[in-house]
Design a protein around this motif. Structure first.
Motif, PDB file in Angstrom:
ATOM      1  N   GLN A 332       0.864  -1.292  -0.139  1.00 14.02           N
ATOM      2  CA  GLN A 332      -0.228   0.087  -0.023  1.00 14.02           C
ATOM      3  C   GLN A 332       0.910   1.150  -0.007  1.00 14.02           C
ATOM      4  O   GLN A 332       1.910   1.521   0.814  1.00 14.02           O
ATOM      5  N   HIS A 333       0.545   2.086  -0.961  1.00 17.78           N
ATOM      6  CA  HIS A 333       1.273   3.382  -0.933  1.00 17.78           C
ATOM      7  C   HIS A 333       1.210   4.177   0.390  1.00 17.78           C
ATOM      8  O   HIS A 333       0.024   4.392   0.965  1.00 17.78           O
ATOM      9  N   ASP A 334       2.475   4.719   0.623  1.00 19.80           N
ATOM     10  CA  ASP A 334       2.521   5.437   2.103  1.00 19.80           C
ATOM     11  C   ASP A 334       2.069   4.717   3.255  1.00 19.80           C
ATOM     12  O   ASP A 334       1.654   5.429   4.066  1.00 19.80           O
ATOM     13  N   SER A 335       2.145   3.509   3.320  1.00 17.20           N
ATOM     14  CA  SER A 335       1.925   2.709   4.368  1.00 17.20           C
ATOM     15  C   SER A 335       3.182   2.595   5.325  1.00 17.20           C
ATOM     16  O   SER A 335       4.267   2.934   4.757  1.00 17.20           O
ATOM     17  N   ARG A 336       2.898   2.233   6.464  1.00 15.63           N
ATOM     18  CA  ARG A 336       4.137   1.803   7.395  1.00 15.63           C
ATOM     19  C   ARG A 336       5.153   0.836   6.679  1.00 15.63           C
ATOM     20  O   ARG A 336       6.265   1.055   6.827  1.00 15.63           O
ATOM     21  N   GLN A 338       5.543   0.235   3.534  1.00 15.36           N
ATOM     22  CA  GLN A 338       6.471   0.679   2.508  1.00 15.36           C
ATOM     23  C   GLN A 338       7.543   1.720   2.959  1.00 15.36           C
ATOM     24  O   GLN A 338       8.628   1.581   2.653  1.00 15.36           O
ATOM     25  N   HIS A 339       7.134   2.481   3.996  1.00 18.52           N
ATOM     26  CA  HIS A 339       8.251   3.137   4.772  1.00 18.52           C
ATOM     27  C   HIS A 339       9.216   2.544   5.223  1.00 18.52           C
ATOM     28  O   HIS A 339      10.677   2.998   5.117  1.00 18.52           O
ATOM     29  N   ARG A 342      11.521   1.157   2.249  1.00 16.55           N
ATOM     30  CA  ARG A 342      11.980   2.203   1.433  1.00 16.55           C
ATOM     31  C   ARG A 342      13.383   2.765   2.585  1.00 16.55           C
ATOM     32  O   ARG A 342      14.465   2.999   1.943  1.00 16.55           O
ATOM     33  N   SER A 343      13.099   2.563   3.859  1.00 16.43           N
ATOM     34  CA  SER A 343      14.068   2.962   4.658  1.00 16.43           C
ATOM     35  C   SER A 343      15.363   2.081   4.618  1.00 16.43           C
ATOM     36  O   SER A 343      16.488   2.430   4.705  1.00 16.43           O
TER      37      SER A 343
END
Length: 430
Positions: A332-336, A338-339, A342-343
């Motif tokens: 899900q875009h901008d979900s925990r 994904q964060h 990405r991190s």
């Protein structure tokens, strides 16, 4: 038919798809005898070589079984220990390998054998065969049948069994905790070559599965180990040729053709031994790369790598980053989730993706090729591939791991063959 082999120093007999060659040679330093048995079985060609070598101080038998496919697509059967190993041990018995006799039963240590156990684990006992060390379980006993394992590995490795758990505790102080314990089984290589540990649970759910993994590990190690030089067919051939030349000279023979033939045989044997030495050097270079890669990659305590290790620098990290990058596009875009993904990607970004770079390098090397010449061989070896060409195809193995074995035609007529091979190999490895 085999009686014909006893009539002269070099002979052969054939019957249908089977052939047996024999070769005898003697020098002031060593007595040699070699037998080669080849057989065609459907699409497979089997070759068994047995060489006996005796000096004034010892005698060894070298046994090697090879299987080559007549067709690149044919699947090779699983390897098993040659029956001739058991036959030789039953007929001749096993002598001492360092402090341990070669036999088909386990070596059960006593409470007074701490010093011997320490030498075996440190690799300075003078053995040539590897040591399979079976530790006692915390509650007593062992996780598998030690004598059955010893019978399966006879002539290939020594199975050494500690007597009890207190012995293990005392041994730990002698070897700086390098010993396996609590039921774990360790394979220790001669001359301090490190160890590999096996235990029930995780990857191995049953004693049979565990024993199979140990046998596979020993077999793989022996395949990648250079044999005793004087226990090879090439050495017997070289010695026989040298003695024949000396005999001709001693008799005052002027038969030039005989001289040329014997010199050619000696040169061929020397070339074969040189190729074996070069292959061993390349294998050691690849092994060094693996150890360097393992030392240079840290898991940071986040993940346990399990059984697999880097086969080249940053391999595992590259695989993980590829998988994480793919997963980051699917959540899900901008979900925990994904964060977090990405991190991790940003914190572990590599300047160059090792997987993509190797895929492209392999494509570049094999594009438009139909066979392997000297230049291509060197470049593939630099990538970590070992190459053999004894059969009708080139066989290439990546980083000495026979799970990653591929075949290439020696006389491919289709220029697209190299491109297709690079695509297939790249998908499996990179």
């Amino acid at each position: 038919m085999l009686r014909d082999l006893l009539q002269k120093d070099e002979a052969h007999v054939e019957n249908g798809k089977e052939k047996v060659q024999s070769l005898l040679a003697t020098s002031p330093d060593v007595d040699l005898a070699g037998i080669r048995y080849s057989r065609h079985d459907n699409d497979l060609e089997w070759l068994t070589t047995v060489v006996f070598s005796r000096t004034s101080s010892d005698a060894w038998v070298g046994v090697r079984v090879e299987c080559e496919s007549q067709h690149a697509a044919a699947r090779l059967p699983s390897a098993k220990k040659p029956v001739v190993v058991r036959t030789v041990l039953e007929s001749l018995g096993g002598a001492a390998d360092g402090p341990l006799p070669i036999r088909d039963t386990a070596h059960i240590l006593t409470n007074t054998d701490i010093d011997l156990a320490a030498k075996l684990i440190r690799g300075d006992a003078g053995c040539r065969l590897p040591i399979v060390y079976v530790s006692a379980r915390f509650q007593g006993g062992y996780i598998l049948d030690v004598n059955r394992l010893a019978a399966d590995l006879s002539g290939m490795a020594h199975v050494v069994v500690e007597p009890n758990r207190p012995f293990s505790v005392r041994l730990q102080l002698e070897v700086d905790s390098e010993n396996v314990y609590g039921g774990t089984i360790g394979i220790y290589w001669p001359e301090g070559g490190g160890r590999r540990a096996f235990f029930l649970g995780g990857d191995y759910s049953t004693p049979g599965h565990l024993a199979g993994a140990i046998k596979d590990e020993v077999r793989a190690a022996l395949l990648n180990r250079r044999p005793i030089a004087r226990c090879t067919w090439a050495y017997v051939r070289e010695t026989a040729s040298r003695q024949a030349i000396l005999s001709l000279k001693a008799s005052g023979s002027k038969a030039i053709d005989e001289y040329v033939e014997k010199f050619d045989q000696e040169i061929e044997a020397k070339n074969q031994r040189l190729e074996e030495a070069e292959s061993e050097i390349q294998r050691l270079r690849n092994e060094l790369r693996v150890y360097e890669a393992r030392a240079g990659t840290a898991s940071g305590g986040l993940l346990r790598l399990g059984r697999e290790r880097d086969l080249y620098p940053n391999e595992v990290l590259g695989i993980l980053l590829d998988a994480i990058e793919d997963a980051a596009t699917r959540v899900q875009h901008d979900s925990r989730r994904q964060h977090v993904l990405r991190s991790i990607l940003e914190a572990n970004r590599l300047e160059e993706n090792p997987l993509e770079g190797r895929r492209e390098q392999l494509k570049r090397l094999l594009r438009g090729t139909s066979t392997i010449d000297g230049k291509l061989r060197r470049e593939l070896e630099d990538m970590g591939f070992s190459i053999s060409e004894d059969g009708k195809h080139f066989k290439i193995v990546f980083q000495g791991d026979d799970r990653y074995t591929f075949t290439l035609s020696k006389s491919g007529s289709d220029w697209r063959g190299g491109r297709n091979a690079a695509s297939d190999i790249g998908r499996l490895l990179f």
